[in-house]
Design an enzyme around this catalytic site. Structure first.
Site, PDB file in Angstrom:
ATOM      1  N   CYS A 279       0.835  -1.208   0.000  1.00 30.83           N
ATOM      2  CA  CYS A 279       0.000   0.000   0.000  1.00 30.83           C
ATOM      3  C   CYS A 279       0.869   1.258   0.000  1.00 30.83           C
ATOM      4  CB  CYS A 279      -0.993  -0.038   1.159  1.00 30.83           C
ATOM      5  SG  CYS A 279      -2.362   1.136   0.969  1.00 30.83           S
TER       6      CYS A 279
ATOM      7  N   HIS B  95      -3.908  -5.113  -0.001  1.00 26.50           N
ATOM      8  CA  HIS B  95      -3.483  -5.596   1.317  1.00 26.50           C
ATOM      9  C   HIS B  95      -3.557  -7.124   1.333  1.00 26.50           C
ATOM     10  CE1 HIS B  95      -3.202  -1.804   3.571  1.00 26.50           C
ATOM     11  NE2 HIS B  95      -4.092  -1.386   2.695  1.00 26.50           N
TER      12      HIS B  95
ATOM     13  N   GLU C 155      -2.601  -9.098   3.563  1.00 25.46           N
ATOM     14  CA  GLU C 155      -2.946  -9.568   4.914  1.00 25.46           C
ATOM     15  C   GLU C 155      -4.449  -9.496   5.186  1.00 25.46           C
ATOM     16  OE1 GLU C 155      -2.557  -5.114   5.511  1.00 25.46           O
ATOM     17  OE2 GLU C 155      -1.743  -6.645   4.157  1.00 25.46           O
TER      18      GLU C 155
END
Length: 195
Positions: free
Chosen positions: A79, A177, A179
């Site tokens: 990001c 992202h 995650e």
């Protein structure tokens, strides 16, 4: 031998979620801004949620702006981390680290910002970074995007096509992202750790 993973801690938001994602995969990441710890790590993750100019100021205070481009091990920007690895961002007219030869620009006011939600990404069939990840949707939250360039390895679309991922030598960057992108995102993190 245990893999040493350094997560660069420069005061940007949401970095603990990377640590938790690594834990779910059976790895441990240390949050650090110590140059020796970063240089000696097997893998380095450069995350970030926040505003570009204040993030760059924090990097400069700790000398990480000079250190990061010299790293030789695999480095993953996520990001804002990826955006700061580019030449320049329109966000507060901020000069980046110049690792990726592209610029970061703001979405047009023709679309709702931030761009928030799940987007499909397109990659070249032979792209090793993604080859073991099944096709799927990634989670994005951002108001600025990296323009497509020679180092683009994945694209997505929101009003226009833009870089979802970049790669140059040992440096990788993703706008989404991983995650927060479920099993597909976890596979991409695994691919990075297996480089």
């Amino acid at each position: 031998m245990k893999m040493k993973i350094a997560i660069i801690d420069y005061g940007a938001g949401n970095i603990k979620s990377i640590q938790f994602a690594l834990n779910r995969l059976g790895f441990e990441g240390i949050l650090t801004n110590n140059p020796n710890e970063i240089c000696s790590a097997d893998k380095v993750i450069f995350p970030g949620v926040g505003e570009a100019s204040s993030a760059m100021k924090k990097l400069k205070i700790s000398g990480l702006d000079k250190l990061i481009p010299t790293l030789k091990q695999p480095v993953l920007g996520i990001c804002l981390g990826m955006q700061l690895m580019c030449n320049h961002t329109e966000e507060s007219d901020t000069k980046g680290l110049g690792i990726f030869d592209t610029n970061v620009v703001q979405f047009s006011n023709l679309v709702k910002v931030p761009h928030m939600g799940w987007n499909d990404i397109k990659t070249a069939d032979e792209e090793q970074f993604f080859c073991r990840a099944s096709t799927g949707f990634m989670y994005f939250v951002h108001s600025f995007y990296a323009e497509i360039c020679q180092e683009t390895i994945a694209t997505t679309h929101y009003l226009t096509d833009f870089s979802a991922a970049l790669q140059k030598d040992n440096f990788y960057g993703v706008q989404f992202h991983p995650e927060k992108s479920g099993m597909v995102g976890e596979q991409i993190l695994k691919n990075f750790l297996n480089l």
